[in-house]
Design an enzyme around this catalytic site. Structure first.
Site, PDB file in Angstrom:
ATOM      1  N   ARG A 162      34.220  60.660  19.222  1.00 22.39           N
ATOM      2  CA  ARG A 162      34.489  59.598  19.390  1.00 22.39           C
ATOM      3  C   ARG A 162      36.288  59.376  18.970  1.00 22.39           C
ATOM      4  NH1 ARG A 162      29.300  56.178  19.103  1.00 22.39           N
ATOM      5  NH2 ARG A 162      30.711  54.492  18.899  1.00 22.39           N
TER       6      ARG A 162
ATOM      7  N   TYR B  16      39.072  57.724  21.020  1.00 24.41           N
ATOM      8  CA  TYR B  16      39.018  55.994  21.152  1.00 24.41           C
ATOM      9  C   TYR B  16      39.363  55.535  19.917  1.00 24.41           C
ATOM     10  CZ  TYR B  16      37.245  51.468  22.377  1.00 24.41           C
ATOM     11  OH  TYR B  16      36.868  50.043  22.510  1.00 24.41           O
TER      12      TYR B  16
ATOM     13  N   ARG C 266      26.441  51.863  28.345  1.00 18.93           N
ATOM     14  CA  ARG C 266      26.588  51.034  27.067  1.00 18.93           C
ATOM     15  C   ARG C 266      25.156  50.225  27.067  1.00 18.93           C
ATOM     16  NH1 ARG C 266      32.428  48.035  26.631  1.00 18.93           N
ATOM     17  NH2 ARG C 266      32.558  48.572  28.929  1.00 18.93           N
TER      18      ARG C 266
ATOM     19  N   PRO D 111      27.363  54.850  14.663  1.00 17.13           N
ATOM     20  CA  PRO D 111      27.377  53.950  13.643  1.00 17.13           C
ATOM     21  C   PRO D 111      25.881  53.792  13.434  1.00 17.13           C
ATOM     22  CG  PRO D 111      28.815  53.255  14.857  1.00 17.13           C
ATOM     23  CD  PRO D 111      28.388  54.203  15.490  1.00 17.13           C
TER      24      PRO D 111
ATOM     25  N   ARG E 104      26.443  47.684  12.376  1.00 18.57           N
ATOM     26  CA  ARG E 104      27.464  46.954  12.879  1.00 18.57           C
ATOM     27  C   ARG E 104      27.557  45.608  13.077  1.00 18.57           C
ATOM     28  NH1 ARG E 104      30.941  49.713  15.907  1.00 18.57           N
ATOM     29  NH2 ARG E 104      31.603  51.206  14.310  1.00 18.57           N
TER      30      ARG E 104
HETATM   31  N1  NAD Z   1      33.423  45.666  25.316  1.00 21.22           N
HETATM   32  C1  NAD Z   1      33.573  45.878  23.884  1.00 21.22           C
HETATM   33  O1  NAD Z   1      32.419  45.862  23.395  1.00 21.22           O
HETATM   34  C2  NAD Z   1      34.717  46.140  23.618  1.00 21.22           C
HETATM   35  C3  NAD Z   1      34.725  46.286  22.235  1.00 21.22           C
HETATM   36  C4  NAD Z   1      35.621  46.608  21.267  1.00 21.22           C
HETATM   37  C5  NAD Z   1      36.970  46.631  21.904  1.00 21.22           C
HETATM   38  N2  NAD Z   1      37.023  46.356  23.202  1.00 21.22           N
HETATM   39  C6  NAD Z   1      38.580  46.610  24.100  1.00 21.22           C
HETATM   40  O2  NAD Z   1      38.516  45.722  24.869  1.00 21.22           O
HETATM   41  C7  NAD Z   1      39.230  46.104  26.256  1.00 21.22           C
HETATM   42  C8  NAD Z   1      38.441  45.945  27.372  1.00 21.22           C
HETATM   43  O3  NAD Z   1      36.972  46.680  27.203  1.00 21.22           O
HETATM   44  P1  NAD Z   1      35.919  46.542  28.388  1.00 21.22           P
HETATM   45  O4  NAD Z   1      34.738  46.482  27.617  1.00 21.22           O
HETATM   46  O5  NAD Z   1      36.347  45.432  29.456  1.00 21.22           O
HETATM   47  O6  NAD Z   1      35.880  48.010  28.965  1.00 21.22           O
HETATM   48  P2  NAD Z   1      36.053  48.653  30.328  1.00 21.22           P
HETATM   49  O7  NAD Z   1      36.339  49.859  30.509  1.00 21.22           O
HETATM   50  O8  NAD Z   1      35.157  47.597  31.364  1.00 21.22           O
HETATM   51  O9  NAD Z   1      37.730  47.830  31.103  1.00 21.22           O
HETATM   52  C9  NAD Z   1      38.948  48.520  30.659  1.00 21.22           C
HETATM   53  C10 NAD Z   1      40.115  48.276  31.845  1.00 21.22           C
HETATM   54  O10 NAD Z   1      41.053  48.988  31.471  1.00 21.22           O
HETATM   55  C11 NAD Z   1      41.383  49.731  32.453  1.00 21.22           C
HETATM   56  N3  NAD Z   1      42.191  50.696  32.289  1.00 21.22           N
HETATM   57  C12 NAD Z   1      41.926  51.927  31.652  1.00 21.22           C
HETATM   58  N4  NAD Z   1      42.924  52.781  31.522  1.00 21.22           N
HETATM   59  C13 NAD Z   1      44.019  52.219  31.822  1.00 21.22           C
HETATM   60  C14 NAD Z   1      45.344  52.572  32.146  1.00 21.22           C
HETATM   61  N5  NAD Z   1      45.683  53.826  31.733  1.00 21.22           N
HETATM   62  N6  NAD Z   1      46.089  51.881  32.487  1.00 21.22           N
HETATM   63  C15 NAD Z   1      45.614  50.781  33.070  1.00 21.22           C
HETATM   64  N7  NAD Z   1      44.463  50.086  33.193  1.00 21.22           N
HETATM   65  C16 NAD Z   1      43.597  51.009  32.319  1.00 21.22           C
HETATM   66  C17 NAD Z   1      40.189  49.934  33.467  1.00 21.22           C
HETATM   67  O11 NAD Z   1      40.343  50.201  34.693  1.00 21.22           O
HETATM   68  C18 NAD Z   1      39.385  48.584  33.201  1.00 21.22           C
HETATM   69  O12 NAD Z   1      39.658  47.615  34.041  1.00 21.22           O
HETATM   70  C19 NAD Z   1      39.480  47.846  25.885  1.00 21.22           C
HETATM   71  O13 NAD Z   1      40.619  47.797  25.298  1.00 21.22           O
HETATM   72  C20 NAD Z   1      38.543  47.867  24.780  1.00 21.22           C
HETATM   73  O14 NAD Z   1      38.818  48.834  24.039  1.00 21.22           O
HETATM   74  C21 NAD Z   1      35.753  46.472  24.129  1.00 21.22           C
END
Ligand code: NAD
Length: 283
Positions: A114, A117, A158, A246, A249
């Site tokens: 992990r 990330y 997920r 974990p 959380r």
């Molecule tokens: N959903 C959650 O529970 C959660 C929790 C903590 C943090 N986040 C953060 O929120 C953000 C969105 O998460 P999500 O759940 O929608 O994830 P997701 O994977 O559904 O969306 C991520 C988006 O980023 C785009 N992406 C990935 N790599 C890229 C790159 N190199 N260039 C351009 N675009 C790129 C993907 O195509 C996608 O549209 C992320 O940064 C994630 O780390 C989400």
């Protein structure tokens, strides 16, 4: 509004309803490459967020967080934009403090599956704060806890999407471990509201700030709610817990309440109903 995505985990279908809007523009671009556009505010959410996707190409995941942050911060510096980073509760790792306040430094493995990330996101936070200290950039860092809702990828592994898809297909619901590990689940609309409020805070306020729903459920309770709300005949099956998962959380959202006047408004049952409706339409 310019939406930038390389469509690694996202899809055009997710924004299809916005394409006709006169103020919406979609651009395929990978944030690991520099971007030259004119903007006032940047929301940096680019990064695969589910373990299946971020572990598919872990080197690229670190690059997306780290080079992506450098490129977006560079853009913000050039055009004097305000910039918000979607950080994560994963920066706390497997915490020995519960619930986690923003001042907690975390307990993260640097070399596990992990880590690409978790450490990528930690390094991105460091970069944000160095751009703030060094260049007085207007930064906003939000630490997002488990968020779910319609338009999630149905097969991204997920827990919410997994359980809902398994229940709707009448398959067994897979629980890793004994299901006693806890999570808190925030509905996507609540998160968006918090991010918009965060962006609107005064320049002196940088975060990091926790955003999530402090209501805590065991994974087993989540599975049972999904079965009830879908009316499914699915049964529970148990598999070994993956490495570095974990055990607990839950966000401490005291700071968000105080500074953003925000707390979640959509409870798990209501959020799950909306999500189930979306996935049902997909099947
Ligand atoms: N959903 C959650 O529970 C959660 C929790 C903590 C943090 N986040 C953060 O929120 C953000 C969105 O998460 P999500 O759940 O929608 O994830 P997701 O994977 O559904 O969306 C991520 C988006 O980023 C785009 N992406 C990935 N790599 C890229 C790159 N190199 N260039 C351009 N675009 C790129 C993907 O195509 C996608 O549209 C992320 O940064 C994630 O780390 C989400």
């Amino acid at each position: 509004m310019l939406c930038v995505d390389n469509f690694f985990t996202g899809s055009k279908a997710n924004v299809a309803h916005l394409l006709k809007h006169p103020h919406f523009e979609l651009m395929r671009h990978d944030v690991t490459f520099p971007l030259y556009v004119e903007v006032d505010e940047i929301y940096n959410l680019a990064c695969p967020a589910s373990p299946i996707h971020y572990q598919f190409d872990p080197v690229q995941t670190t690059k997306t967080s780290v080079h992506g942050a450098i490129n977006m911060l560079g853009l913000a510096k050039r055009v004097k934009a305000k910039i918000l980073q979607a950080s994560t509760s994963e920066v706390y790792g497997d915490p020995e403090v519960h619930p986690q306040p923003e001042g907690y430094w975390g307990r993260v493995n640097t070399i596990g599956p992990r880590s690409c990330y978790d450490e990528g996101k930690r390094c991105a936070e460091t970069l944000f704060f160095d751009y703030w200290r060094q260049h007085r950039l207007r930064i906003k860092v939000v630490r997002i806890f488990n968020t779910y809702g319609p338009r999630m990828h149905p097969n991204d592994g997920r827990v919410v999407s997994n359980f809902v898809m398994q229940a709707l297909k009448g398959e067994d619901i897979t629980i890793y471990g004994d299901g006693s590990q806890t999570r808190s689940f925030c509905y996507v609309d609540d998160l968006i509201e918090a991010m918009i409020r965060m962006m609107a805070t005064s320049d002196g306020f940088t975060g990091p700030i926790n955003i999530g729903n402090p209501q805590e459920f065991t994974i087993r309770e989540l599975a049972e709610q999904v079965i009830r709300l879908t009316g499914s005949q699915s049964r529970l099956t148990f598999k070994p817990l993956p490495a570095d998962d974990p055990k607990q959380r839950r966000p401490d959202i005291g700071l968000a309440k105080e500074t953003l006047g925000w707390s979640p408004t959509i409870d798990l049952a209501e959020g799950l109903e909306r999500t189930i409706k979306y996935f049902r339409g997909k099947l």
